[in-house]
Design a protein around this motif. Structure first.
Motif, mmCIF file in Angstrom:
data_model
loop_
_atom_site.group_PDB
_atom_site.id
_atom_site.type_symbol
_atom_site.label_atom_id
_atom_site.label_comp_id
_atom_site.label_asym_id
_atom_site.label_seq_id
_atom_site.Cartn_x
_atom_site.Cartn_y
_atom_site.Cartn_z
ATOM 1 N N PRO A 1 0.456 -1.744 11.513
ATOM 2 C CA PRO A 1 1.105 0.715 11.673
ATOM 3 C C PRO A 1 -0.048 0.542 11.114
ATOM 4 O O PRO A 1 -1.398 0.435 9.709
ATOM 5 N N MET A 2 -0.789 2.369 11.141
ATOM 6 C CA MET A 2 -1.623 2.958 10.412
ATOM 7 C C MET A 2 -1.003 3.518 10.063
ATOM 8 O O MET A 2 -1.352 4.864 10.045
ATOM 9 N N GLU A 3 -1.154 3.439 9.352
ATOM 10 C CA GLU A 3 -0.214 4.670 7.719
ATOM 11 C C GLU A 3 -0.104 4.318 6.132
ATOM 12 O O GLU A 3 -0.977 3.161 5.960
ATOM 13 N N LEU A 4 -0.182 5.601 5.483
ATOM 14 C CA LEU A 4 -0.853 5.119 3.969
ATOM 15 C C LEU A 4 0.342 5.302 3.868
ATOM 16 O O LEU A 4 1.430 6.123 3.602
ATOM 17 N N ILE A 5 0.884 4.566 2.316
ATOM 18 C CA ILE A 5 1.780 4.774 1.458
ATOM 19 C C ILE A 5 1.707 5.076 -0.043
ATOM 20 O O ILE A 5 0.693 4.891 -0.677
ATOM 21 N N GLU A 6 2.767 5.685 -0.505
ATOM 22 C CA GLU A 6 2.077 6.312 -2.191
ATOM 23 C C GLU A 6 3.056 3.830 -2.767
ATOM 24 O O GLU A 6 4.166 4.010 -2.501
ATOM 25 N N LYS A 7 2.165 3.232 -3.455
ATOM 26 C CA LYS A 7 2.854 2.186 -3.734
ATOM 27 C C LYS A 7 4.007 2.026 -4.347
ATOM 28 O O LYS A 7 4.479 1.212 -3.881
ATOM 29 N N ALA A 8 4.322 3.099 -5.367
ATOM 30 C CA ALA A 8 5.946 3.004 -6.092
ATOM 31 C C ALA A 8 6.497 3.331 -4.974
ATOM 32 O O ALA A 8 7.835 2.838 -4.547
ATOM 33 N N SER A 9 6.561 4.299 -4.583
ATOM 34 C CA SER A 9 7.557 5.130 -3.839
ATOM 35 C C SER A 9 7.852 4.916 -2.265
ATOM 36 O O SER A 9 9.226 5.114 -1.868
ATOM 37 N N VAL B 1 6.934 6.053 -0.578
ATOM 38 C CA VAL B 1 5.937 7.630 0.333
ATOM 39 C C VAL B 1 4.762 8.126 0.853
ATOM 40 O O VAL B 1 4.006 7.546 0.933
ATOM 41 N N LYS B 2 5.202 8.166 2.824
ATOM 42 C CA LYS B 2 4.372 8.171 3.462
ATOM 43 C C LYS B 2 3.096 9.460 3.042
ATOM 44 O O LYS B 2 3.580 10.150 2.761
ATOM 45 N N ILE B 3 2.165 8.933 3.133
ATOM 46 C CA ILE B 3 0.307 10.494 2.798
ATOM 47 C C ILE B 3 0.172 10.232 4.367
ATOM 48 O O ILE B 3 -0.512 9.348 4.512
ATOM 49 N N SER C 1 -6.075 14.449 1.003
ATOM 50 C CA SER C 1 -6.233 14.772 0.184
ATOM 51 C C SER C 1 -5.670 14.190 -1.068
ATOM 52 O O SER C 1 -6.259 14.131 -1.968
ATOM 53 N N LYS C 2 -4.382 13.819 -0.813
ATOM 54 C CA LYS C 2 -3.461 13.453 -2.409
ATOM 55 C C LYS C 2 -3.849 11.767 -2.166
ATOM 56 O O LYS C 2 -3.227 11.246 -3.090
ATOM 57 N N ILE C 3 -4.913 10.947 -1.589
ATOM 58 C CA ILE C 3 -5.063 9.621 -1.598
ATOM 59 C C ILE C 3 -5.119 9.878 -3.493
ATOM 60 O O ILE C 3 -6.491 10.165 -4.419
ATOM 61 N N ASP C 4 -5.088 8.712 -3.553
ATOM 62 C CA ASP C 4 -5.281 8.433 -5.366
ATOM 63 C C ASP C 4 -5.434 7.064 -5.516
ATOM 64 O O ASP C 4 -5.462 5.680 -4.594
ATOM 65 N N GLU C 5 -5.791 6.463 -6.399
ATOM 66 C CA GLU C 5 -6.150 4.436 -6.626
ATOM 67 C C GLU C 5 -4.013 4.304 -6.215
ATOM 68 O O GLU C 5 -4.611 2.784 -6.615
ATOM 69 N N ASN C 6 -2.965 5.007 -5.831
ATOM 70 C CA ASN C 6 -1.814 4.254 -5.685
ATOM 71 C C ASN C 6 -1.834 3.764 -4.449
ATOM 72 O O ASN C 6 -0.414 3.834 -4.525
ATOM 73 N N ILE D 1 -1.897 3.145 -1.083
ATOM 74 C CA ILE D 1 -1.943 1.724 0.523
ATOM 75 C C ILE D 1 -2.359 1.137 1.374
ATOM 76 O O ILE D 1 -1.447 3.025 1.787
ATOM 77 N N PHE D 2 -2.244 0.911 2.804
ATOM 78 C CA PHE D 2 -2.095 0.193 3.866
ATOM 79 C C PHE D 2 -0.303 0.072 3.809
ATOM 80 O O PHE D 2 0.190 -0.728 2.767
ATOM 81 N N GLN D 3 0.686 0.984 4.786
ATOM 82 C CA GLN D 3 1.802 0.582 4.815
ATOM 83 C C GLN D 3 1.618 -0.881 5.430
ATOM 84 O O GLN D 3 1.383 -1.450 6.169
ATOM 85 N N PRO D 4 2.576 -2.083 4.246
ATOM 86 C CA PRO D 4 2.696 -2.789 5.125
ATOM 87 C C PRO D 4 2.829 -3.198 6.239
ATOM 88 O O PRO D 4 3.921 -2.869 6.655
ATOM 89 N N GLY D 5 2.296 -4.635 6.639
ATOM 90 C CA GLY D 5 2.350 -4.718 8.354
ATOM 91 C C GLY D 5 2.392 -6.400 7.812
ATOM 92 O O GLY D 5 2.132 -7.125 7.488
ATOM 93 N N ASP D 6 2.683 -7.124 9.363
ATOM 94 C CA ASP D 6 2.134 -8.761 9.513
ATOM 95 C C ASP D 6 0.717 -8.758 9.149
ATOM 96 O O ASP D 6 1.001 -10.378 8.703
ATOM 97 N N PHE D 7 -0.197 -7.835 9.237
ATOM 98 C CA PHE D 7 -1.611 -8.820 9.018
ATOM 99 C C PHE D 7 -2.064 -7.551 8.526
ATOM 100 O O PHE D 7 -1.865 -6.311 8.832
ATOM 101 N N ARG D 8 -3.399 -7.484 7.882
ATOM 102 C CA ARG D 8 -4.110 -6.374 7.193
ATOM 103 C C ARG D 8 -5.132 -5.813 7.913
ATOM 104 O O ARG D 8 -5.151 -6.030 9.063
ATOM 105 N N LEU D 9 -5.290 -4.655 8.558
ATOM 106 C CA LEU D 9 -6.305 -3.466 9.551
ATOM 107 C C LEU D 9 -7.511 -3.955 9.135
ATOM 108 O O LEU D 9 -8.399 -3.638 9.609
ATOM 109 N N ILE D 10 -7.837 -3.952 7.536
ATOM 110 C CA ILE D 10 -9.398 -5.094 6.579
ATOM 111 C C ILE D 10 -9.106 -6.449 6.422
ATOM 112 O O ILE D 10 -8.920 -6.480 5.376
ATOM 113 N N SER D 11 -10.111 -7.321 7.342
ATOM 114 C CA SER D 11 -9.996 -9.111 6.814
ATOM 115 C C SER D 11 -11.697 -9.070 7.999
ATOM 116 O O SER D 11 -11.457 -8.916 9.497
#
Length: 471
Positions: free
Chosen positions: A68-76, A78-80, A84-89, A91-101
């Protein structure tokens, strides 16, 4: 082939039934034994475009659903959607594989080629959408580093690559994907990757790209692919010949130390401080090497001083590899040790590279075409019903004993298998479309007469522009 097989079976059956000695036994006097069908472990015969596409579709559907092409907040979790709300927490929504490798750089390239040879835009769309997504995120993550240089984010390897694994394959895929009128610009990432390869990666005193693991001053055969295709593509992209020069120079530096001319194979690793250099001919590393040579020749000007040497090395390597192909069509984990297991990702890489070498006229189709049809048929048996690639060795470092390679696990989540199978299938489509392939006396044969090239009626650049305009 099916119709021919049916006719042979019918002929044999009628011959046997009409022979009075049938009730006694079948032998060479009463039966044309040469027409009996072998019980192959791997499907044998000319690959069909429709069936190749069916395999590619299975892989595409699986990957499209599970990366998936989605961002989430690591702890909660919650989709982002507001970047502009991106911060150090974030991350990419986990899928079966990483989008960057680096593995996914190969997958992105495989999707692009699948569109080029099949004419179906959905494959290239997979790559375009994800790379544009990453490009749109880049400025927001870069801003975090300005505020806190010590932060580590989901885009750290894009902004601050620290190994060739981070840079080369992703960079090459981005250059192949970049379009001048896209809303998302890949150029800043491309230049950052190339700067790392050219100016920041550790090198030996003579300039050879190297690592300091597992031993100081170590050459990894894998690093040919993690650097050279990106440099070669940059030569074409920028118009600056220095990138071609560096790419060709690196290949020859590696080959001088690591290519076994007697076997036609590369060793996996070379350590400067060793007086003797153990030769473990690991299959996937040899795959990265042969694919590097094909990718370099694709863009290296034919009048370049080193072009003949690179072509000769490719031809020697392909000849060496084919000498060790198994009867099932696969290659072994350690190529020259046939008691090591049969491995899928390397077989797929060889399929792509050798098919492309045939399609580009680097090698003789009559000699190598049948071998690569067998290899592709073998690969297809490892793509399961849901589109996962089986039989792929997991990520592998460097070892100096056989057990290290013999017992590396295989896993459907080893990302190394997907891009190579996509590339192999895409190149096989072109091979089948443009070559005369027939069964003669039960054997696959390639004939000198070639069909007119078929591109699927599309070029990636023009058709993606049309699609964007319609949106």
């Amino acid at each position: 082939m099916k119709n021919q097989t049916k006719l042979i079976i019918i002929f044999v059956a009628l011959f046997i039934l009409s022979n009075s000695t049938f009730s006694q036994k079948i032998n060479d006097s009463n039966t044309p034994l040469h027409l009996l069908q072998p019980d192959y472990d791997t499907p044998y015969g000319k690959p069909e475009v429709e069936k190749i596409v069916e395999v590619l579709d299975r892989i595409y559907n699986y990957l499209n659903e599970n990366t998936p092409m989605e961002l989430i907040e690591k702890a909660s979790k919650v989709k982002i959607t507001d970047f502009s709300k991106i911060d150090e927490n974030t991350i990419f929504q986990p899928g079966d594989f990483r989008l960057i490798s680096y593995e996914w750089g190969v997958t992105y390239a495989g999707m692009l080629l699948a569109t080029e040879t099949s004419g179906d835009l959905k494959y290239a769309g997979y790559t375009k959408e994800r790379l544009e997504f990453i490009a749109k995120l880049r400025p927001y993550f870069a801003e975090l580093y300005k505020k806190n240089p010590e932060v580590r984010t989901a885009l750290h390897s894009v902004l601050y690559p620290h190994a060739l694994d981070d840079a080369g394959a992703m960079c090459a895929a981005m250059i192949k994907t970049q379009q001048p009128d896209w809303e998302a610009d890949l150029d800043p990432m491309i230049k950052n990757y190339v700067d790392y390869i050219m100016n920041k990666q550790f090198r030996l005193e003579d300039g050879t790209l190297a690592r300091n693991r597992p031993q100081p001053n170590t050459l990894w055969l894998d690093d040919l692919f993690m650097s050279i295709p990106a440099l070669a593509q940059m030569g074409k992209y920028s118009g600056d010949s220095k990138y071609f020069d560096e790419a060709a120079h690196q290949v020859l530096l590696f080959a001088k130390r690591m290519f076994n001319y007697e076997k036609g194979l590369f060793m996996h690793g070379w350590v400067q401080d060793m007086e003797e250099h153990p030769q473990f001919h690991w299959a996937r590393a040899n795959g990265w090497a042969v694919m590097t040579l094909v990718e370099l020749l694709e863009v290296l000007p034919e009048n370049h001083a080193e072009y003949p040497k690179i072509l000769d090395l490719l031809q020697r390597h392909i000849r060496g590899l084919c000498n060790y192909q198994s009867g099932k069509g696969f290659w072994h984990q350690l190529i020259d040790r046939n008691d090591s297991y049969l491995e899928t990702s390397a077989t797929a890489i060889y399929t792509y590279s050798i098919a492309r070498a045939i399609n580009r006229g680097y090698i003789d189709a009559k000699v190598y075409g049948p071998k690569i049809c067998l290899a592709w048929n073998a690969v297809t048996t490892q793509v399961n019903k849901i589109g996962q690639v089986e039989g792929t060795c997991v990520g592998t470092g460097m070892g100096f004993d056989p057990a290290f390679y013999y017992y590396r696990p295989v896993n459907v989540y080893a990302a190394h298998g997907y891009g190579p199978v996509l590339l192999a299938g895409a190149e096989m489509i072109q091979l089948v479309k443009t070559h005369k392939i027939e069964i003669n006396d039960s054997a696959i044969m390639f004939y000198s007469e070639k069909k007119k090239p078929v591109s699927g009626g599309l070029t990636l650049e023009t058709e993606l522009k049309k699609k964007d305009t319609k949106k």
